[in-house]
Design a protein around this motif. Structure first.
Motif, PDB file in Angstrom:
ATOM      1  N   THR A 226       0.821  -1.203   0.000  1.00  0.00           N
ATOM      2  CA  THR A 226       0.000   0.000   0.000  1.00  0.00           C
ATOM      3  C   THR A 226       0.858   1.256   0.000  1.00  0.00           C
ATOM      4  O   THR A 226       0.552   2.229  -0.687  1.00  0.00           O
ATOM      5  CB  THR A 226      -0.919   0.009   1.237  1.00  0.00           C
ATOM      6  OG1 THR A 226      -1.800  -1.104   1.165  1.00  0.00           O
ATOM      7  CG2 THR A 226      -1.730   1.281   1.327  1.00  0.00           C
ATOM      8  N   SER A 227       1.939   1.247   0.785  1.00  0.00           N
ATOM      9  CA  SER A 227       2.757   2.441   0.934  1.00  0.00           C
ATOM     10  C   SER A 227       4.137   2.052   1.438  1.00  0.00           C
ATOM     11  O   SER A 227       4.380   0.911   1.849  1.00  0.00           O
ATOM     12  CB  SER A 227       2.105   3.421   1.916  1.00  0.00           C
ATOM     13  OG  SER A 227       1.995   2.818   3.201  1.00  0.00           O
ATOM     14  N   LYS A 228       5.035   3.022   1.456  1.00  0.00           N
ATOM     15  CA  LYS A 228       6.389   2.803   1.946  1.00  0.00           C
ATOM     16  C   LYS A 228       6.382   2.440   3.429  1.00  0.00           C
ATOM     17  O   LYS A 228       7.079   1.519   3.866  1.00  0.00           O
ATOM     18  CB  LYS A 228       7.232   4.049   1.693  1.00  0.00           C
ATOM     19  CG  LYS A 228       8.686   3.917   2.096  1.00  0.00           C
ATOM     20  CD  LYS A 228       9.450   5.189   1.754  1.00  0.00           C
ATOM     21  CE  LYS A 228      10.907   5.077   2.183  1.00  0.00           C
ATOM     22  NZ  LYS A 228      11.662   6.320   1.844  1.00  0.00           N
ATOM     23  N   SER A 229       5.600   3.165   4.212  1.00  0.00           N
ATOM     24  CA  SER A 229       5.559   2.874   5.649  1.00  0.00           C
ATOM     25  C   SER A 229       4.908   1.530   5.929  1.00  0.00           C
ATOM     26  O   SER A 229       5.246   0.859   6.910  1.00  0.00           O
ATOM     27  CB  SER A 229       4.840   3.995   6.398  1.00  0.00           C
ATOM     28  OG  SER A 229       3.487   4.088   6.003  1.00  0.00           O
ATOM     29  N   TRP A 230       3.951   1.135   5.076  1.00  0.00           N
ATOM     30  CA  TRP A 230       3.342  -0.196   5.235  1.00  0.00           C
ATOM     31  C   TRP A 230       4.415  -1.272   5.116  1.00  0.00           C
ATOM     32  O   TRP A 230       4.459  -2.215   5.912  1.00  0.00           O
ATOM     33  CB  TRP A 230       2.266  -0.412   4.172  1.00  0.00           C
ATOM     34  CG  TRP A 230       1.560  -1.726   4.239  1.00  0.00           C
ATOM     35  CD1 TRP A 230       0.387  -1.998   4.885  1.00  0.00           C
ATOM     36  CD2 TRP A 230       1.978  -2.966   3.639  1.00  0.00           C
ATOM     37  NE1 TRP A 230       0.051  -3.316   4.726  1.00  0.00           N
ATOM     38  CE2 TRP A 230       1.019  -3.946   3.970  1.00  0.00           C
ATOM     39  CE3 TRP A 230       3.072  -3.341   2.871  1.00  0.00           C
ATOM     40  CZ2 TRP A 230       1.108  -5.269   3.548  1.00  0.00           C
ATOM     41  CZ3 TRP A 230       3.180  -4.661   2.457  1.00  0.00           C
ATOM     42  CH2 TRP A 230       2.209  -5.608   2.795  1.00  0.00           C
TER      43      TRP A 230
END
Length: 570
Positions: A226-230
């Motif tokens: 979903t995202s980099k932090s995910w």
């Protein structure tokens, strides 16, 4: 020791000219032979990984424009058709040597939980199973599909059936080390495919209709990448390294290997290592880990780069070109520079999108065109997630994950680039920036461009409209989902309202307040939304195109939900 037998398969995967590929899993090491009634044949030894045994057999010498039954032998003993099987013979059909005037039929859909889920969740009837039963009743039908295109979530690693949960409960001695109801190991993944593809009607269908596939998130985990932090958060989980390694390795074995043509199989570097190894477990373990790590090059650097292994692929059938895109594993997730594909793979896609054909079909697990209200919310969220104010970006990230805001609309760079490509192709100006080198001054516009998608658990047809009056090719979003699943009842009104001009305008105003520019394309729903289980057929005849959506009725049979002609002269 008993003789090896078929565990899964045969799966008829690709039919290319006078050759075909057949994939199998066997219970032990063996030589697998495929023989057709007209004398074409092929053999391959199994390769071994994780104590499982597989073969992909290239059948040579098929007769053009023919239909011939075939048998599968394991160490020269008949393994398929199985004794007493009450199904028509499995058949390999070839197209004419010059098939430019032959119709092309693509059967497509996504999101298929196994029939085991129906016992606990009371899902509506399985649309692919219904399609198979209709074919079994009329195996010689003239309009049978040339290709089955499965657009993701062929198995659910994170939403398992009651049978799988019982197996996992016995294996989970330390629940904190792995999710109690989700698969983690390669062997557990094999049970998912066994559960899904051993369904008798599905097994027969996959043995007689060629198929290609692409993954979505549930082959690994919901909201994968979903995202980099995910990604950073998932890597903190003690079980994640094995999960992603096993998910990618099993996808390569069970799905991707069969997507390749015979020539591509012969040159695939992973296949070469696998068949050369006495035990390919370490080869696939290293491969799964490396492919996921390679994706970080696109995610974590300021300068985009291409990953080394590519899941996207393409093929031609008659005058139809199908390009299948990986929407998941290689996303660029750097805030402010998000993209569905890294630059090298996007360049490959541009090259394959140009050529001599009548119809371009782009297959992806995620729809390009969503209900407009949902599209604008996703674009609004992406803009806020790129905010320089940490608390705003953090809140937007929480919403991105909670609401699954990770479709093309939340990768606006890629959304706009895809629309620009369709404008160039549809106006006969592909030689502008982004066209492949040496493409020539111009192409005649294709008769149709269709974007296939799944994931969203409802089906619809939408027509794209571009400001450029030179665009002559009709461009459509064809979404078919689910094959066997269902959207929560509370979500259906929201998805329906997403097409309503009022809520869509309000969502557009919200996006505009965050500084999101208006999309370069507008679109209008022509059919749907349909929330039942469904399969769709896209048919190309000459320069005409038509799509048919069929859903399952309560008696388990298919019924026509929508039929739309996609070309003016159709």
């Amino acid at each position: 020791m008993p003789s090896p037998r078929l565990l899964i398969g045969p799966l008829l995967r690709r039919v290319v000219d006078t050759r075909a590929t057949v994939w199998v899993e066997t219970s032990g090491p063996a030589v697998v032979t495929v023989r057709t009634a007209d004398g074409a044949t092929g053999s391959a030894p199994t390769f071994t990984a994780y104590d499982h045994h597989y073969a992909i057999v290239v059948v040579e010498g098929l007769t053009p424009d023919s239909a011939t039954s075939y048998q599968v032998l394991i160490d020269e003993e008949l393994a398929w058709p199985e004794p007493g099987a009450d199904f028509p013979p499995s058949v390999i059909r070839t197209r004419a040597a010059d098939d430019r005037d032959q119709p092309v039929r693509l059967l497509f859909g996504s999101c298929r939980e196994t029939t085991q889920h129906s016992t606990s969740r009371k899902l509506p009837p399985d649309a692919l199973d219904a399609y198979a039963r209709r074919m079994i009743a009329a195996p010689d039908q003239a309009d049978r599909p040339d290709l089955l295109v499965l657009l993701g979530d062929q198995v659910y690693a994170d939403e398992t059936s009651p049978t799988m949960r019982k197996l996992l409960k016995r294996r989970r001695r330390r629940p904190k080390d792995a999710p109690a109801t989700q698969v983690v190991s390669y062997d557990e993944y094999t049970k998912l495919y066994l559960e899904s593809w051993r369904d008798p009607e599905i097994r027969w269908l996959l043995s007689t209709v060629p198929s290609v596939m692409i993954f979505d998130d549930h082959e690994v985990i919901d909201d994968w990448n979903t995202s980099k932090s995910w990604r950073a958060d998932m890597r903190e989980q003690p079980w994640w390294a094995e999960r992603i390694r096993s998910g990618l390795a099993s996808y390569w074995v069970y799905q991707h290997l069969g997507n390749l043509s015979p020539d591509e199989i012969a040159t695939d570097p992973v296949y070469a290592k696998v068949v050369a190894a006495e035990d390919a477990t370490s080869v696939l373990e290293e491969f799964g880990q490396r492919v996921d790590t390679e994706a970080d090059v696109a995610h974590d650097t300021e300068r985009w780069r291409a990953v080394q292994y590519q899941w996207s692929y393409s093929l031609d059938l008659g005058r139809t070109r199908l390009v299948m895109l990986d929407n998941r594993s290689s996303r660029v997730l750097e805030p402010g520079a998000r993209a569905m594909l890294p630059p090298g793979e996007w360049s490959w896609f541009l090259d394959r999108a140009h050529g001599v054909y009548d119809h371009l079909v782009v297959g992806a697990s995620l729809p390009w065109l969503l209900p407009p209200g949902i599209h604008h919310v996703e674009s609004w969220n992406e803009k806020l997630a790129d905010s320089g104010r940490p608390w705003v970006a953090r809140l937007a990230e929480q919403l991105r994950r909670a609401w699954d805001l990770e479709h093309w609309a939340s990768f606006r760079r890629s959304f706009d680039a895809l629309g620009e490509l369709f404008v160039r192709l549809g106006s006969g100006r592909p030689g502008e920036p982004g066209a492949r080198v040496g493409a020539g001054p111009a192409y005649a516009p294709p008769a149709s461009i269709s974007m296939l998608g799944g994931d969203v658990h409802h089906s619809y047809v939408a027509r794209a409209r571009f400001a450029d009056p030179a665009v002559r090719t009709p461009v459509h979003q064809l979404t078919c989902s689910p094959i066997h699943n269902q959207v929560p009842a509370a979500m259906r009104p929201l998805m329906t309202l997403g097409w309503n001009p009022g809520p869509a305008s309000a969502a557009r105003a919200l996006a505009r307040s965050a500084g999101v520019r208006r999309p370069s394309v507008r679109w209008k729903k022509l059919a749907g939304p349909y929330f039942g289980n469904a399969v769709s057929t896209l048919t190309h005849t000459g320069r005409t195109a038509e799509v048919l959506i069929e859903g399952t009725a309560s008696d388990g049979r298919l019924r026509e939900v929508a039929r739309r002609r996609l070309t003016p002269d159709g």
